[in-house]
Design an enzyme around this catalytic site. Structure first.
Site, PDB file in Angstrom:
ATOM      1  N   LYS A   1       0.844  -1.193   0.000  1.00 30.32           N
ATOM      2  CA  LYS A   1       0.000   0.000   0.000  1.00 30.32           C
ATOM      3  C   LYS A   1       0.885   1.252   0.000  1.00 30.32           C
ATOM      4  CE  LYS A   1      -3.517   2.149   2.868  1.00 30.32           C
ATOM      5  NZ  LYS A   1      -4.307   2.038   4.090  1.00 30.32           N
TER       6      LYS A   1
ATOM      7  N   GLU B   1      10.689  -4.779   4.207  1.00 30.15           N
ATOM      8  CA  GLU B   1      10.726  -6.201   3.821  1.00 30.15           C
ATOM      9  C   GLU B   1      10.354  -6.361   2.351  1.00 30.15           C
ATOM     10  OE1 GLU B   1       9.205  -5.004   6.478  1.00 30.15           O
ATOM     11  OE2 GLU B   1       9.631  -6.223   8.252  1.00 30.15           O
TER      12      GLU B   1
ATOM     13  N   GLY C   1      -4.709  -2.029   5.233  1.00 27.73           N
ATOM     14  CA  GLY C   1      -3.970  -3.176   4.709  1.00 27.73           C
ATOM     15  C   GLY C   1      -4.619  -4.505   5.047  1.00 27.73           C
ATOM     16  N   ARG C   2      -5.037  -4.681   6.301  1.00 27.41           N
ATOM     17  CA  ARG C   2      -5.578  -5.986   6.710  1.00 27.41           C
ATOM     18  C   ARG C   2      -7.007  -6.231   6.208  1.00 27.41           C
ATOM     19  NH1 ARG C   2      -4.417  -2.661  10.755  1.00 27.41           N
ATOM     20  NH2 ARG C   2      -6.028  -1.801  12.117  1.00 27.41           N
TER      21      ARG C   2
ATOM     22  N   GLU D   1      -4.177  -6.717  15.236  1.00 30.50           N
ATOM     23  CA  GLU D   1      -3.688  -5.404  14.793  1.00 30.50           C
ATOM     24  C   GLU D   1      -4.816  -4.369  14.929  1.00 30.50           C
ATOM     25  OE1 GLU D   1      -0.330  -4.615  11.606  1.00 30.50           O
ATOM     26  OE2 GLU D   1      -2.241  -4.505  10.587  1.00 30.50           O
TER      27      GLU D   1
ATOM     28  N   HIS E   1      -4.673 -32.899  18.540  1.00 28.81           N
ATOM     29  CA  HIS E   1      -3.466 -33.627  18.943  1.00 28.81           C
ATOM     30  C   HIS E   1      -2.374 -32.680  19.393  1.00 28.81           C
ATOM     31  CE1 HIS E   1      -5.061 -37.480  17.604  1.00 28.81           C
ATOM     32  NE2 HIS E   1      -5.682 -36.754  16.704  1.00 28.81           N
TER      33      HIS E   1
ATOM     34  N   LYS F   1       9.808  -0.971  14.229  1.00 30.24           N
ATOM     35  CA  LYS F   1      10.325  -0.692  12.877  1.00 30.24           C
ATOM     36  C   LYS F   1      11.379   0.403  12.945  1.00 30.24           C
ATOM     37  CE  LYS F   1       6.174  -1.166  10.059  1.00 30.24           C
ATOM     38  NZ  LYS F   1       5.280  -0.434   9.172  1.00 30.24           N
TER      39      LYS F   1
HETATM   40  O1  F6P Z   1       3.556  -2.808   9.759  1.00 30.92           O
HETATM   41  C1  F6P Z   1       2.224  -3.198   9.677  1.00 30.92           C
HETATM   42  C2  F6P Z   1       1.661  -2.909   8.327  1.00 30.92           C
HETATM   43  O2  F6P Z   1       1.526  -1.543   8.142  1.00 30.92           O
HETATM   44  C3  F6P Z   1       0.340  -3.610   8.134  1.00 30.92           C
HETATM   45  O3  F6P Z   1      -0.715  -2.938   8.677  1.00 30.92           O
HETATM   46  C4  F6P Z   1       0.282  -3.737   6.653  1.00 30.92           C
HETATM   47  O4  F6P Z   1      -0.664  -4.671   6.265  1.00 30.92           O
HETATM   48  C5  F6P Z   1       1.707  -4.145   6.359  1.00 30.92           C
HETATM   49  O5  F6P Z   1       2.472  -3.413   7.284  1.00 30.92           O
HETATM   50  C6  F6P Z   1       2.192  -3.917   4.953  1.00 30.92           C
HETATM   51  O6  F6P Z   1       2.144  -2.594   4.564  1.00 30.92           O
HETATM   52  P1  F6P Z   1       2.307  -2.171   3.058  1.00 30.92           P
HETATM   53  O7  F6P Z   1       1.198  -2.785   2.276  1.00 30.92           O
HETATM   54  O8  F6P Z   1       2.255  -0.673   3.041  1.00 30.92           O
HETATM   55  O9  F6P Z   1       3.637  -2.672   2.553  1.00 30.92           O
END
Ligand code: F6P
Length: 518
Positions: free
Chosen positions: A208, A214, A268-269, A354, A385, A512
């Site tokens: 987003k 990452e 995002g979620r 979250e 189990h 972060k």
């Molecule tokens: O760090 C959490 C977060 O902001 C989530 O809420 C989000 O889904 C994820 O990182 C990824 O964010 P982006 O889509 O901006 O890379």
């Protein structure tokens, strides 16, 4: 707009406290004995779903008071604000419109002058035409070969939903192989690169913000890997992006025509219903993706229009509040009886934890009551189990959601009968338990008379442990969409009642920042 009421100061809350002190020890066995119709009276249906919440420690009175709490905290107005696109995410000054992503008629909403429906519809058409080209082989890689492998690069909301749904609906999938890269762990990235051919691979960079370390690191690694084998011009045929940040996407080298939109009015979620779900549409085809959206839309309509005492997500949330704030639970388990729903719990963990892991209310005040719970689980019967011992005989009360399907996809009835017998037995065992007398008779019958008195206490099950039953006809895109949307609305209702903003996530920032500075 939201009423921003401290729930513990409401009249309904005070009544619930009194009601709780009177009823907290009542056993579910007694409730079932007293009312032979209990299962039917505490069951609801929606489309193909049968929702049975009879195995909860509630009476008609409990439900009445919880519904009163929902009214007093302004749930009706809050639901209207959600669907009307008001800026209910006040800390980020944003509307929350994931429900619009699965609407199929014009809701006339406008954000900053632009028609929300029009924007969504344009994005849908773009996804449809792109995915049809890739699936049919019309979209060719730089050396003229059709695409065989899709790699979704994203994390959190840009990964968990698509990954979960692609696996869940694998039965409906086509020839494309879909892979997911999320972790910054380079070993995991190279493990996937090892398996694929640059000439026939399409990377989807989903972010987003297009600033997540990452995702950007993984995307660069994949780009360099591709450029090792193919020329710079190949990027156009092998990289697409989903983002709100079109400038950053361009700087990365992805063609703007290969960029699919995201909007800051979708969290995002909650985003896999948008272009973030493009890997879903590629894996199962656009028509199935639309069925998935329509399932969610059916849950939205139900949520918006149904009286609270018959409203499935409202009841799911009210029960959670009842157990959290009166019984003092700290965890809730989710057990899907379908191995393909293996990633559902990880997805729901982000959704719940979250969203509602907050300790400051919508007035900016520190909260003195509990919000949010630890969400955990795994597929049944695997869970039986491992951690089910804790739920059956541990000291904590842990409500469970059992999710099952009447029919198996491949039609192996022998397996399915055993699976469903377990699904049914677990909730009954939790509810009924096993008395001292029953343990004694069992042991005697089996000839275990030696240590009978010593072992009895260990073999007794108190029962009175609570669960909800979600039973669908079968696992389809529509039913999965519906199920997930019910959970989204549960999160929303909890947030309204707890007077928190479920739509920001400042809690993930500090770690972060520290990692970036180290
Ligand atoms: O760090 C959490 C977060 O902001 C989530 O809420 C989000 O889904 C994820 O990182 C990824 O964010 P982006 O889509 O901006 O890379």
């Amino acid at each position: 707009m939201f009423k921003n009421i401290n729930p513990t100061q409401t009249k309904a809350w005070k009544k619930l406290e009194i009601h709780f002190s009177k009823t907290k020890s009542v056993h579910l066995k007694q409730l079932f004995q007293e009312n032979k119709n209990r299962k039917a009276e505490f069951s609801l249906s929606l489309e193909q779903l049968q929702f049975d919440f009879s195995k909860n420690r509630i009476t008609d009175k409990t439900l009445e008071l919880l519904v009163e709490l929902a009214h007093e905290t302004g749930l009706k107005e809050a639901i209207d604000s959600l669907f009307q696109g008001e800026k209910i995410n006040t800390t980020e000054n944003r509307a929350v419109l994931h429900t619009a992503l699965r609407e199929f008629k014009d809701n006339k909403l406008k954000i900053e002058g632009a028609s929300v429906y029009q924007e969504i519809n344009n994005a849908r058409q773009k996804i449809k035409s792109f995915t049809e080209k890739v699936i049919s082989g019309k979209w060719k890689g730089a050396t003229g070969k059709p695409i065989t492998d899709i790699v979704n690069i994203g994390i959190g909301g840009s990964d968990l939903g698509p990954k979960m749904v692609v696996e869940a609906l694998d039965f409906y999938s086509n020839h494309l192989r879909t892979h997911f890269i999320s972790n910054i762990d380079g070993d995991a990235t190279h493990q996937i690169l090892k398996r694929i051919n640059p000439e026939t691979t399409l990377f989807i960079v989903v972010s987003k913000t297009f600033s997540t370390i990452e995702t950007l690191t993984n995307a660069k690694t994949c780009k360099n890997w591709l450029l090792n084998k193919l020329s710079e011009e190949a990027i156009e045929k092998h990289f697409v992006a989903v983002s709100t940040n079109t400038d950053a996407v361009k700087n990365f080298g992805i063609n703007p025509t290969n960029t699919f939109p995201m909007w800051n009015w979708v969290g995002g979620r909650f985003s896999m219903w948008s272009s973030v779900g493009i890997s879903i549409a590629l894996a199962i085809g656009y028509d199935n993706f639309e069925k998935f959206l329509k399932g969610a839309n059916a849950a939205d309509t139900h949520f918006k229009q149904t009286a609270f005492d018959k409203n499935i997500p409202v009841i799911m949330a009210l029960l959670s509040v009842w157990y959290t704030n009166f019984f003092g639970i700290t965890g809730e388990a989710i057990l899907p009886y379908a191995e393909s729903l293996n990633k559902l719990v990880a997805y729901l963990q982000q959704l719940f934890m979250e969203s509602n892991g907050k300790s400051v209310d919508r007035n900016g005040e520190k909260i003195a009551y509990q919000t949010g719970n630890i969400i955990f689980g795994s597929t049944g019967s695997n869970a039986q189990h491992s951690f089910m011992q804790h739920i059956h005989q541990g000291t904590q009360l842990i409500p469970v959601d059992f999710i099952g399907f009447k029919k198996s996809l491949f039609g192996d009835q022998k397996h399915h009968d055993i699976l469903m017998a377990n699904y049914k037995a677990q909730s009954e065992a939790l509810q009924q338990g096993k008395t001292k007398e029953a343990v004694y008779l069992d042991m005697k019958f089996n000839g275990n008379t030696n240590q009978i008195n010593k072992l009895i206490p260990y073999k007794v099950f108190e029962g009175n442990r609570v669960s909800n039953i979600f039973l669908f006809d079968n696992l389809t895109p529509f039913n999965l969409g519906l199920l997930i949307a019910l959970y989204e609305h549960k999160v929303f209702v909890q947030g309204v009642l707890w007077n928190i903003n479920s739509f920001d996530q400042f809690g993930v920032e500090l770690g972060k920042e520290m990692a970036a500075n180290s």
